[in-house]
Scaffold this motif. Structure first.
Motif, PDB file in Angstrom:
ATOM      1  N   SER A 115      37.930  42.504  30.296  1.00  0.00           N
ATOM      2  CA  SER A 115      36.487  42.659  31.407  1.00  0.00           C
ATOM      3  C   SER A 115      36.158  43.911  31.546  1.00  0.00           C
ATOM      4  O   SER A 115      36.199  44.254  33.019  1.00  0.00           O
ATOM      5  CB  SER A 115      36.473  41.563  31.835  1.00  0.00           C
ATOM      6  OG  SER A 115      35.298  41.139  32.491  1.00  0.00           O
ATOM      7  N   SER A 116      34.637  44.409  31.317  1.00  0.00           N
ATOM      8  CA  SER A 116      34.400  45.481  32.079  1.00  0.00           C
ATOM      9  C   SER A 116      33.466  45.187  33.459  1.00  0.00           C
ATOM     10  O   SER A 116      33.110  46.112  34.675  1.00  0.00           O
ATOM     11  CB  SER A 116      34.039  46.259  31.344  1.00  0.00           C
ATOM     12  OG  SER A 116      32.573  46.030  30.356  1.00  0.00           O
ATOM     13  N   SER A 117      33.210  44.005  33.136  1.00  0.00           N
ATOM     14  CA  SER A 117      32.608  43.289  34.697  1.00  0.00           C
ATOM     15  C   SER A 117      33.385  42.209  35.247  1.00  0.00           C
ATOM     16  O   SER A 117      32.987  41.880  36.721  1.00  0.00           O
ATOM     17  CB  SER A 117      31.205  41.484  34.050  1.00  0.00           C
ATOM     18  OG  SER A 117      31.903  41.258  33.177  1.00  0.00           O
ATOM     19  N   SER A 118      34.754  42.409  35.341  1.00  0.00           N
ATOM     20  CA  SER A 118      35.628  41.432  36.290  1.00  0.00           C
ATOM     21  C   SER A 118      36.683  42.195  36.102  1.00  0.00           C
ATOM     22  O   SER A 118      37.085  42.320  35.706  1.00  0.00           O
ATOM     23  CB  SER A 118      35.779  39.988  35.833  1.00  0.00           C
ATOM     24  OG  SER A 118      36.535  39.858  36.429  1.00  0.00           O
ATOM     25  N   GLN A 147      40.217  41.897  33.700  1.00  0.00           N
ATOM     26  CA  GLN A 147      40.617  43.398  33.742  1.00  0.00           C
ATOM     27  C   GLN A 147      41.822  43.606  34.320  1.00  0.00           C
ATOM     28  O   GLN A 147      42.891  43.746  33.259  1.00  0.00           O
ATOM     29  CB  GLN A 147      39.478  44.289  34.025  1.00  0.00           C
ATOM     30  CG  GLN A 147      40.263  45.763  33.514  1.00  0.00           C
ATOM     31  CD  GLN A 147      39.918  46.184  31.901  1.00  0.00           C
ATOM     32  OE1 GLN A 147      38.964  45.320  31.352  1.00  0.00           O
ATOM     33  NE2 GLN A 147      41.111  46.352  31.485  1.00  0.00           N
TER      34      GLN A 147
END
Length: 127
Positions: A86-89, A93
Motif C-alpha cells: 500500500s503506497s497510501s498506508s 505497507q
C-alpha cells in the motif's frame, strides 16, 4: 499445501491452520494478542497485522518451508494490501513487507483468498 484462516478484533486474532493431514479435521487453533506499539486503530490494520501474526504462528506449528499457503480472511482490503502493499498506508505497507519477507524466508508461495464473513469458518464455528 497449508490453509490459514484468520479473523481479528481489537483484542487480537484467532486462526486455524490446516494441512492435508487434517483435511476433514479441525486443524490447529492459534490465538494471540497484538504487540504494544502496533497501530490497530482501524479494522483493516487489525486484519492485516492479524494475518502476519497468524502466518508467523502457523510457521511455529507446521513446516511451511517450500509450501503453498492459502491465506483466507473476510477483509478484502487487508488481503489486497498483504498481496501488493500500500503506497497510501505505512501500516499496511509494513504488513505487506513483513508477510513477503516471511514467505521469502520460508520459500512459501502465498495465495490470498477472500471469504465473506458468514462463510469464514474457524474451527467448526462460523464467524
Amino acid at each position: 499445501m497449508v490453509v490459514v484462516i484468520w479473523d481479528a478484533s481489537k483484542h487480537g486474532y484467532g486462526a486455524v491452520v490446516r494441512t492435508h493431514k487434517d483435511r476433514c479435521g479441525p486443524g490447529t487453533l492459534v490465538v494471540g494478542t497484538f504487540e504494544r506499539g502496533l497501530d490497530v486503530s482501524e479494522q483493516v490494520y487489525r486484519e492485516a497485522i492479524g494475518g502476519c501474526l497468524a502466518l508467523e504462528a502457523a510457521a511455529r506449528v507446521v513446516d511451511l518451508h517450500n509450501s503453498i499457503v492459502l491465506l483466507r480472511n473476510d477483509a478484502s482490503s487487508a488481503l489486497s494490501a498483504l498481496r501488493k502493499g500500500s503506497s497510501s498506508s505505512p501500516t499496511l505497507q509494513d504488513c505487506a513487507t513483513r508477510m513477503a519477507l516471511l514467505c521469502s524466508n520460508l520459500h512459501a508461495d502465498p495465495y490470498f483468498l477472500h471469504a465473506p464473513g458468514q462463510q469464514l469458518e474457524i474451527g467448526r464455528a462460523h464467524v
